[in-house]
Motif scaffolding. Structure first.
Motif, PDB file in Angstrom:
ATOM      1  N   GLU A 153      -2.126  21.447   0.501  1.00 23.64           N
ATOM      2  CA  GLU A 153      -1.400  20.187   0.580  1.00 23.64           C
ATOM      3  C   GLU A 153      -0.354  20.209   1.676  1.00 23.64           C
ATOM      4  O   GLU A 153       0.462  19.302   1.785  1.00 23.64           O
ATOM      5  N   LYS A 154      -0.373  21.218   2.519  1.00 26.87           N
ATOM      6  CA  LYS A 154       0.631  21.371   3.562  1.00 26.87           C
ATOM      7  C   LYS A 154       0.750  20.112   4.425  1.00 26.87           C
ATOM      8  O   LYS A 154       1.837  19.681   4.757  1.00 26.87           O
ATOM      9  N   ASP A 155      -0.382  19.509   4.759  1.00 22.04           N
ATOM     10  CA  ASP A 155      -0.360  18.326   5.600  1.00 22.04           C
ATOM     11  C   ASP A 155      -0.432  17.033   4.799  1.00 22.04           C
ATOM     12  O   ASP A 155      -0.463  15.962   5.371  1.00 22.04           O
ATOM     13  N   ARG A 156      -0.486  17.134   3.471  1.00 25.55           N
ATOM     14  CA  ARG A 156      -0.562  15.928   2.642  1.00 25.55           C
ATOM     15  C   ARG A 156       0.766  15.195   2.708  1.00 25.55           C
ATOM     16  O   ARG A 156       1.827  15.785   2.711  1.00 25.55           O
ATOM     17  N   SER A 157       0.690  13.919   2.781  1.00 26.59           N
ATOM     18  CA  SER A 157       1.890  13.126   2.910  1.00 26.59           C
ATOM     19  C   SER A 157       1.659  11.763   2.298  1.00 26.59           C
ATOM     20  O   SER A 157       0.527  11.297   2.201  1.00 26.59           O
ATOM     21  N   ILE A 158       2.745  11.096   1.920  1.00 19.21           N
ATOM     22  CA  ILE A 158       2.621   9.719   1.475  1.00 19.21           C
ATOM     23  C   ILE A 158       2.314   8.815   2.655  1.00 19.21           C
ATOM     24  O   ILE A 158       1.959   7.669   2.484  1.00 19.21           O
ATOM     25  N   GLU A 159       2.446   9.356   3.830  1.00 18.34           N
ATOM     26  CA  GLU A 159       2.138   8.602   5.037  1.00 18.34           C
ATOM     27  C   GLU A 159       0.627   8.613   5.226  1.00 18.34           C
ATOM     28  O   GLU A 159       0.074   9.359   6.016  1.00 18.34           O
ATOM     29  N   VAL A 160      -0.055   7.740   4.503  1.00 19.99           N
ATOM     30  CA  VAL A 160      -1.512   7.790   4.373  1.00 19.99           C
ATOM     31  C   VAL A 160      -2.284   7.391   5.618  1.00 19.99           C
ATOM     32  O   VAL A 160      -3.357   7.904   5.863  1.00 19.99           O
ATOM     33  N   ASN A 161      -1.784   6.468   6.395  1.00 24.05           N
ATOM     34  CA  ASN A 161      -2.503   6.050   7.596  1.00 24.05           C
ATOM     35  C   ASN A 161      -1.486   5.837   8.708  1.00 24.05           C
ATOM     36  O   ASN A 161      -1.068   4.724   8.985  1.00 24.05           O
ATOM     37  N   LYS A 162      -1.087   6.933   9.328  1.00 22.55           N
ATOM     38  CA  LYS A 162      -0.005   6.898  10.299  1.00 22.55           C
ATOM     39  C   LYS A 162      -0.304   6.003  11.490  1.00 22.55           C
ATOM     40  O   LYS A 162       0.586   5.454  12.107  1.00 22.55           O
TER      41      LYS A 162
ATOM     42  N   VAL B 255       0.844  -1.205   0.000  1.00 23.20           N
ATOM     43  CA  VAL B 255       0.000   0.000   0.000  1.00 23.20           C
ATOM     44  C   VAL B 255       0.872   1.246   0.000  1.00 23.20           C
ATOM     45  O   VAL B 255       0.627   2.202  -0.730  1.00 23.20           O
ATOM     46  N   PHE B 256       1.902   1.232   0.818  1.00 25.75           N
ATOM     47  CA  PHE B 256       2.822   2.363   0.894  1.00 25.75           C
ATOM     48  C   PHE B 256       3.461   2.618  -0.476  1.00 25.75           C
ATOM     49  O   PHE B 256       3.500   3.756  -0.955  1.00 25.75           O
ATOM     50  N   GLU B 257       3.945   1.573  -1.120  1.00 27.15           N
ATOM     51  CA  GLU B 257       4.574   1.733  -2.434  1.00 27.15           C
ATOM     52  C   GLU B 257       3.578   2.208  -3.484  1.00 27.15           C
ATOM     53  O   GLU B 257       3.925   3.001  -4.364  1.00 27.15           O
ATOM     54  N   HIS B 258       2.337   1.767  -3.373  1.00 24.13           N
ATOM     55  CA  HIS B 258       1.295   2.247  -4.284  1.00 24.13           C
ATOM     56  C   HIS B 258       1.081   3.754  -4.090  1.00 24.13           C
ATOM     57  O   HIS B 258       0.974   4.509  -5.068  1.00 24.13           O
ATOM     58  N   GLU B 259       1.011   4.199  -2.837  1.00 24.17           N
ATOM     59  CA  GLU B 259       0.846   5.632  -2.554  1.00 24.17           C
ATOM     60  C   GLU B 259       2.037   6.430  -3.079  1.00 24.17           C
ATOM     61  O   GLU B 259       1.866   7.528  -3.603  1.00 24.17           O
ATOM     62  N   LEU B 260       3.225   5.882  -2.940  1.00 21.20           N
ATOM     63  CA  LEU B 260       4.413   6.547  -3.496  1.00 21.20           C
ATOM     64  C   LEU B 260       4.276   6.753  -4.993  1.00 21.20           C
ATOM     65  O   LEU B 260       4.626   7.810  -5.525  1.00 21.20           O
ATOM     66  N   SER B 261       3.774   5.749  -5.685  1.00 17.42           N
ATOM     67  CA  SER B 261       3.662   5.836  -7.145  1.00 17.42           C
ATOM     68  C   SER B 261       2.630   6.880  -7.589  1.00 17.42           C
ATOM     69  O   SER B 261       2.699   7.363  -8.708  1.00 17.42           O
ATOM     70  N   LYS B 262       1.692   7.237  -6.715  1.00 14.17           N
ATOM     71  CA  LYS B 262       0.643   8.208  -7.059  1.00 14.17           C
ATOM     72  C   LYS B 262       0.982   9.643  -6.667  1.00 14.17           C
ATOM     73  O   LYS B 262       0.214  10.552  -6.961  1.00 14.17           O
ATOM     74  N   ARG B 263       2.120   9.867  -6.012  1.00 15.81           N
ATOM     75  CA  ARG B 263       2.429  11.202  -5.498  1.00 15.81           C
ATOM     76  C   ARG B 263       2.667  12.196  -6.631  1.00 15.81           C
ATOM     77  O   ARG B 263       3.063  11.806  -7.732  1.00 15.81           O
ATOM     78  N   PRO B 264       2.457  13.492  -6.368  1.00 15.76           N
ATOM     79  CA  PRO B 264       2.755  14.518  -7.377  1.00 15.76           C
ATOM     80  C   PRO B 264       4.247  14.521  -7.704  1.00 15.76           C
ATOM     81  O   PRO B 264       5.072  14.273  -6.834  1.00 15.76           O
ATOM     82  N   ARG B 265       4.586  14.818  -8.941  1.00 16.23           N
ATOM     83  CA  ARG B 265       5.986  14.786  -9.400  1.00 16.23           C
ATOM     84  C   ARG B 265       6.523  16.195  -9.631  1.00 16.23           C
ATOM     85  O   ARG B 265       7.096  16.488 -10.666  1.00 16.23           O
TER      86      ARG B 265
END
Length: 171
Positions: A140-149, A82-92
């Motif tokens: 997006e200040k609080d947006r993070s790849i850390e989706v469910n801390k 799941v973490f790697e999937h979220e990484l792949s969707k992040r803004p570039r």
């Protein structure tokens, strides 16, 4: 498959290792309380007891001089996909940032802590980009790849900063 190996120690000791293995792709980093050697290779490392990572994503070349920010993110094993999937969707947006040089996204081989490294021309360049991002994308200040801390992470993430090629911390 390409790997990154890391080892830490005193600057003098690691400098000797780097000089001994000049033909290897080894870079010396200086932190506030230790130094770090970064070895990027397709094969085995010359380090005796390294931390080993598989490169998930690589952008640019590791510079011989500059600033690096290491973002360590401990992820529970069962949540790695799941973490790697979220990484792949992040803004570039980094690829077009002024004075951004390179990045590495690393999957741990023996523990659960992922590592995201960004390389910059200088610390000031990183701070300028960060300030611009917070201004341009305030929502997006609080947006993070850390989706469910609460559920996904084995512990809190943390940052280490390093200077590359020159011990600017001592200057």
């Amino acid at each position: 498959m390409k790997y990154v190996y890391l080892t830490t120690g005193t600057a003098d000791f690691l400098q000797k290792i780097a000089e001994k293995f000049k033909k290897e792709n080894i870079t010396l980093f200086f932190g506030s309380d230790h130094a770090l050697l970064f070895h990027e290779t397709n094969g085995k490392t010359v380090f005796q007891m390294p931390r080993k990572y598989e490169i998930l994503e690589s952008t640019g070349s590791v510079p011989v001089k500059g600033y690096a920010l290491f973002h360590y993110i401990p992820v529970r094993d069962e949540d790695s996909p799941v973490f790697e999937h979220e990484l792949s969707k992040r803004p570039r947006r980094l690829d077009n940032a002024d004075d951004f040089l390179a990045a590495r996204i690393l999957r741990p081989m023996k523990n659960h802590t992922y590592l995201i490294i960004t390389f910059w021309k200088s610390k000031e360049a990183f701070k300028a980009w960060k300030d611009m991002e917070e201004f341009a994308f305030p929502d997006e200040k609080d947006r993070s790849i850390e989706v469910n801390k609460i559920k996904m992470y084995a512990g809190p993430s943390y940052l280490n900063e390093y200077y590359i090629g020159l011990n600017e911390i001592d200057e």
